[in-house]
Scaffold this active site. Sequence first.
Site, PDB file in Angstrom:
ATOM      1  N   ILE A  97       0.725  -1.077  -0.069  1.00  0.00           N
ATOM      2  CA  ILE A  97       0.015   0.060   0.158  1.00  0.00           C
ATOM      3  C   ILE A  97       0.977   1.189   0.014  1.00  0.00           C
ATOM      4  O   ILE A  97       2.102   1.172   0.518  1.00  0.00           O
ATOM      5  CB  ILE A  97      -1.126   0.141   1.367  1.00  0.00           C
ATOM      6  CG1 ILE A  97      -1.931   1.173   1.087  1.00  0.00           C
ATOM      7  CG2 ILE A  97      -0.231   0.078   2.538  1.00  0.00           C
ATOM      8  CD1 ILE A  97      -3.168   1.178   2.053  1.00  0.00           C
ATOM      9  N   CYS A  98       0.137   2.446  -0.393  1.00  0.00           N
ATOM     10  CA  CYS A  98       0.890   3.602  -0.428  1.00  0.00           C
ATOM     11  C   CYS A  98       1.932   3.629  -1.294  1.00  0.00           C
ATOM     12  O   CYS A  98       2.276   3.450  -2.378  1.00  0.00           O
ATOM     13  CB  CYS A  98       1.148   4.278   0.988  1.00  0.00           C
ATOM     14  SG  CYS A  98       1.485   5.688   1.219  1.00  0.00           S
ATOM     15  N   ALA A  99       3.274   4.085  -0.695  1.00  0.00           N
ATOM     16  CA  ALA A  99       4.612   3.919  -1.462  1.00  0.00           C
ATOM     17  C   ALA A  99       5.247   2.777  -1.632  1.00  0.00           C
ATOM     18  O   ALA A  99       6.116   2.364  -2.658  1.00  0.00           O
ATOM     19  CB  ALA A  99       5.728   4.843  -0.493  1.00  0.00           C
ATOM     20  N   TYR A 118       0.804   5.320  -4.100  1.00  0.00           N
ATOM     21  CA  TYR A 118       0.578   6.718  -3.737  1.00  0.00           C
ATOM     22  C   TYR A 118       0.938   7.457  -5.276  1.00  0.00           C
ATOM     23  O   TYR A 118       1.877   7.357  -5.623  1.00  0.00           O
ATOM     24  CB  TYR A 118       1.585   6.977  -2.859  1.00  0.00           C
ATOM     25  CG  TYR A 118       1.216   8.675  -2.254  1.00  0.00           C
ATOM     26  CD1 TYR A 118       0.232   8.586  -1.193  1.00  0.00           C
ATOM     27  CD2 TYR A 118       2.005   9.690  -2.555  1.00  0.00           C
ATOM     28  CE1 TYR A 118      -0.118   9.873  -0.799  1.00  0.00           C
ATOM     29  CE2 TYR A 118       1.503  10.926  -2.099  1.00  0.00           C
ATOM     30  CZ  TYR A 118       0.753  10.991  -1.036  1.00  0.00           C
ATOM     31  OH  TYR A 118       0.292  12.051  -0.483  1.00  0.00           O
ATOM     32  N   SER A 145      -2.774  -0.621  -3.320  1.00  0.00           N
ATOM     33  CA  SER A 145      -3.746   0.297  -2.855  1.00  0.00           C
ATOM     34  C   SER A 145      -2.881   1.722  -2.690  1.00  0.00           C
ATOM     35  O   SER A 145      -1.561   1.679  -2.297  1.00  0.00           O
ATOM     36  CB  SER A 145      -4.360  -0.009  -1.321  1.00  0.00           C
ATOM     37  OG  SER A 145      -5.359   0.912  -1.133  1.00  0.00           O
TER      38      SER A 145
END
Length: 179
Positions: A97-99, A118, A145
Site C-alpha cells: 500500500i501507499c509508497a 501513492y 492500494s
Amino acid sequence: AVVSTQSTGFTVPVDILRRGGVDVKIASVLDDLSPVAGRSGIKISPECLVSDISEDDTFDLVFVPGGLEAAEAFAASKTVGDIYHRHNNQNKLIAAICASPIAFNEHKINHGRRITCYPALAIRLDGNYKYSSDSVVVDGNMVTSRGPGTAFDYGMTLLEQLKGKETRDQVAKDMLYTS
C-alpha cells in the site's frame, strides 16, 4: 533502518484481518524487535524479524505498509524480495500500500500487471506496470492500494481474498463500514 512507516496503512488492514480471524504475524526489517515509529508517533511492535523467516515458512498473505522510508527499506531488502518472490511463485497473496508498491518494481515482481500506489510515486514504477488510479487493484495474486485514505478498502479486499465475501461482509457490518 526504517524510522517511519505509514501507520494507517498498517494498523487498519491488520485490525480488519484479525477481526476476520486471520492470524497476523508482524515482522520487522530492522535487526531488533524495538517498536517501529509510525506516523504521528504511533508505535508498532514487531513480533519477529524478517530475517528470522525461513525459506520453509509460507503465509497466505505477505503485505507491507506504506510510507516512503519504509518503502525504500522494503525495496532495498533482499530478504523482503526473496519472501515476495517465494510467495508469488506459490501464487500466495502479495500486497503493498501507499509508497510500498515500489518494492515490487525493485524486486522485479509481476511486471506488466495492473498496479496502484501513492500517486506521486507512480513514476517510480518505471512504466513496468499498468498503472491505475483505482483505490485498490487486484491483479491475480497481487493487491495494491493508494494510501492512508484507502486503507479500509485495502484491508477489506485482503480479508475477502483470504476468507471470502461472507466474512468480509460480516466484519464490514460489525465495523459499520459501508463502502
